[in-house]
Design a protein around this motif. Structure first.
Motif, PDB file in Angstrom:
ATOM      1  N   LEU A  71       0.972  -1.174  -0.114  1.00  0.00           N
ATOM      2  CA  LEU A  71       0.108  -0.038  -0.024  1.00  0.00           C
ATOM      3  C   LEU A  71       0.830   1.353   0.053  1.00  0.00           C
ATOM      4  N   TYR A  72       1.696   1.377   0.939  1.00  0.00           N
ATOM      5  CA  TYR A  72       2.731   2.578   0.986  1.00  0.00           C
ATOM      6  C   TYR A  72       3.307   2.764  -0.108  1.00  0.00           C
ATOM      7  N   ARG A  73       4.180   1.561  -0.668  1.00  0.00           N
ATOM      8  CA  ARG A  73       5.127   1.870  -1.723  1.00  0.00           C
ATOM      9  C   ARG A  73       4.355   1.937  -2.864  1.00  0.00           C
ATOM     10  N   VAL A  74       3.343   1.612  -3.096  1.00  0.00           N
ATOM     11  CA  VAL A  74       2.661   1.723  -4.434  1.00  0.00           C
ATOM     12  C   VAL A  74       2.367   3.252  -4.457  1.00  0.00           C
ATOM     13  N   VAL A  75       1.408   3.794  -3.293  1.00  0.00           N
ATOM     14  CA  VAL A  75       0.867   5.209  -3.338  1.00  0.00           C
ATOM     15  C   VAL A  75       2.140   6.162  -3.487  1.00  0.00           C
ATOM     16  N   ARG A  76       3.368   5.860  -2.932  1.00  0.00           N
ATOM     17  CA  ARG A  76       4.345   6.808  -2.905  1.00  0.00           C
ATOM     18  C   ARG A  76       4.811   6.801  -4.506  1.00  0.00           C
ATOM     19  N   GLU A  77       5.003   5.630  -5.073  1.00  0.00           N
ATOM     20  CA  GLU A  77       5.425   5.518  -6.533  1.00  0.00           C
ATOM     21  C   GLU A  77       4.359   6.179  -7.440  1.00  0.00           C
ATOM     22  N   ALA A  78       3.106   6.275  -7.015  1.00  0.00           N
ATOM     23  CA  ALA A  78       2.083   6.850  -7.865  1.00  0.00           C
ATOM     24  C   ALA A  78       2.369   8.301  -7.911  1.00  0.00           C
ATOM     25  N   GLU A  79       2.777   8.699  -6.821  1.00  0.00           N
ATOM     26  CA  GLU A  79       3.474  10.325  -7.382  1.00  0.00           C
ATOM     27  C   GLU A  79       4.109  10.538  -8.303  1.00  0.00           C
ATOM     28  N   PHE A  80       4.744   9.656  -8.679  1.00  0.00           N
ATOM     29  CA  PHE A  80       5.851   9.940  -9.885  1.00  0.00           C
ATOM     30  C   PHE A  80       5.259   9.234 -11.321  1.00  0.00           C
ATOM     31  N   VAL A  81       4.552   8.083 -11.171  1.00  0.00           N
ATOM     32  CA  VAL A  81       3.795   7.284 -12.205  1.00  0.00           C
ATOM     33  C   VAL A  81       2.450   7.658 -12.662  1.00  0.00           C
ATOM     34  N   SER A  82       1.555   8.379 -11.922  1.00  0.00           N
ATOM     35  CA  SER A  82       0.261   8.741 -11.875  1.00  0.00           C
ATOM     36  C   SER A  82      -0.279   9.547 -10.819  1.00  0.00           C
ATOM     37  N   PRO A  83       0.129  10.847 -10.791  1.00  0.00           N
ATOM     38  CA  PRO A  83      -0.136  11.853  -9.791  1.00  0.00           C
ATOM     39  C   PRO A  83      -1.674  12.095  -9.623  1.00  0.00           C
ATOM     40  N   ALA A  84      -2.584  11.764 -10.835  1.00  0.00           N
ATOM     41  CA  ALA A  84      -3.900  11.853 -10.609  1.00  0.00           C
ATOM     42  C   ALA A  84      -4.645  10.742  -9.866  1.00  0.00           C
ATOM     43  N   THR A  85      -3.946   9.534  -9.993  1.00  0.00           N
ATOM     44  CA  THR A  85      -4.356   8.431  -9.212  1.00  0.00           C
ATOM     45  C   THR A  85      -3.965   8.425  -7.808  1.00  0.00           C
ATOM     46  N   MET A  86      -2.724   9.079  -7.339  1.00  0.00           N
ATOM     47  CA  MET A  86      -2.337   9.385  -6.155  1.00  0.00           C
ATOM     48  C   MET A  86      -3.251  10.179  -5.336  1.00  0.00           C
ATOM     49  N   ARG A  87      -3.759  11.490  -6.093  1.00  0.00           N
ATOM     50  CA  ARG A  87      -4.583  12.283  -5.575  1.00  0.00           C
ATOM     51  C   ARG A  87      -6.053  11.729  -5.348  1.00  0.00           C
ATOM     52  N   LEU A  88      -6.384  10.797  -6.097  1.00  0.00           N
ATOM     53  CA  LEU A  88      -7.864  10.177  -5.899  1.00  0.00           C
ATOM     54  C   LEU A  88      -7.915   9.280  -4.710  1.00  0.00           C
ATOM     55  N   HIS A  89      -6.745   8.359  -4.496  1.00  0.00           N
ATOM     56  CA  HIS A  89      -6.441   7.749  -3.269  1.00  0.00           C
ATOM     57  C   HIS A  89      -6.790   8.602  -2.208  1.00  0.00           C
ATOM     58  N   TYR A  90      -5.899   9.562  -1.886  1.00  0.00           N
ATOM     59  CA  TYR A  90      -6.096  10.493  -0.864  1.00  0.00           C
ATOM     60  C   TYR A  90      -7.639  11.232  -0.870  1.00  0.00           C
ATOM     61  N   GLU A  91      -8.027  11.577  -1.640  1.00  0.00           N
ATOM     62  CA  GLU A  91      -9.230  12.159  -2.044  1.00  0.00           C
ATOM     63  C   GLU A  91     -10.499  11.082  -1.326  1.00  0.00           C
TER      64      GLU A  91
END
Lengths: 222, 222
Positions: free
Chosen positions: A117-137
């Motif tokens: 969970l943590y690793r994938v969300v943190r990599e999402a910042e670089f790979v797919s910022p919009a998906t990282m935002r969606l996760h938090y939102e």
């Protein structure tokens, strides 16, 4: 709202997945969770995911278009599942403070079982910022709604801004989970399955204070 | 404790840097901050850093051994500078709550000026986990000491665990900075230089509650 109720469509055929198709999709996602967690996005590949899942390369493309697409689907899937774990643990809570306790137990339990969970969300910042935002939102939306409801029931401090409080509590949980769960290990290198109870209770006191919960105020008055 | 007072040694010569050497080292670090923030670790290269810094490739190796070495030095340097920004903003505070307000102002000001901070720390999880830990631990150490001192002065809730509270507050600041500073932009895409005052005040109310500060309790009694 949760992934579980969604209907998935094959990008290759444009048709909804059958029950069997959904099971295969889930198997590929679980393999992707392991592969992305072990190797990181750059080293991971579709071939490594299909090998781990035990499916043919052609089968992969019935479900996902690309490495980026399965990575994004994995973030969305982990997000739905961590929220489900939190919701399940909150069931039966009669005060906001009980709901917080349950929610954090659910979050930490899921984190211990799915360190990806943590690793994938943190990599999402670089790979797919919009998906990282969606996760938090998606987490904040439900969280703020719960705090707002507790305010209207007079259960927590009415002066708090529910959205700011939700971001604050989520950030708190994220770093406490990192420090006291993911970073911990015993002398043989084994990871704990839960946060040490003293630390959890210390966190709950901080939250009870922050929310100005009725329970907390009663406790102080008595 | 801060980087500013440290003596740097050239890995090539083994000797301490001269004043001029320190200025060159700083110039290379500032170029690295831009390059790693713009491109990420994988796309960044030593050549791109030396081009941006306007120094020869041979000069680079007087100061750093490798791409990994300058990345780690950048994390340590950003860490020292964000802590210095927080410490400066806390100067003159007479209560823990004033110190918190100053510390968060310093943190958010530095974050607005150095958006590389978040990106570089998050990449550090993959590139150099030990350096990422050091970043968090150095902030927490000072933070927990400040909370402990405030407890012994009777300024905040004596029941709080200072270390757990420090991790909680740091996590809170991290996600509020991400959401209300790094994600914000006006209609022309310009980034804000500070957090909207209403959001900052909402965060401060949450902190005042959480710490059970004397100021807060007096406010409630009046």
């Amino acid at each position: 709202m949760t992934q579980i109720d969604e209907v998935f469509v094959s990008p290759a055929t444009g048709r909804p997945l059958t029950k069997r198709g959904e099971a295969t999709r889930r198997r590929i996602l679980e393999a992707a969770e392991d592969v992305f967690a072990d190797l990181g996005y750059h080293e991971a590949s579709i071939v490594k995911v299909t090998e781990r899942a035990g499916v043919a390369l052609g089968t992969f493309y019935l479900y996902f278009d690309s490495k980026q697409a399965i990575f994004e689907a994995l973030v969305i899937d982990l997000n739905a599942r961590v929220r489900q774990s939190m919701t399940e643990s909150m069931a039966g809570a009669t005060t906001r403070l009980e709901a917080e306790r349950g929610g954090f137990e659910g979050f930490f339990r899921f984190t211990a079982e799915h360190p990806a969970l943590y690793r994938v969300v943190r990599e999402a910042e670089f790979v797919s910022p919009a998906t990282m935002r969606l996760h938090y939102e998606r987490i904040v939306d439900g969280y703020a709604a719960g705090l707002r409801a507790a305010q209207s029931e007079g259960d927590i401090d009415p002066r708090l801004d529910p959205e700011v409080a939700a971001w604050a509590l989520m950030g708190m949980g994220e770093l406490i989970g990192m420090r006291f769960l993911l970073w911990e290990q015993d002398s043989e290198g084994a990871k704990p399955t839960r946060i040490e109870p003293g630390v959890f209770d210390a966190m709950m006191l901080f939250i009870a204070n922050a929310l100005g919960s009725n329970e907390q105020r009663k406790g102080e008055a008595s």
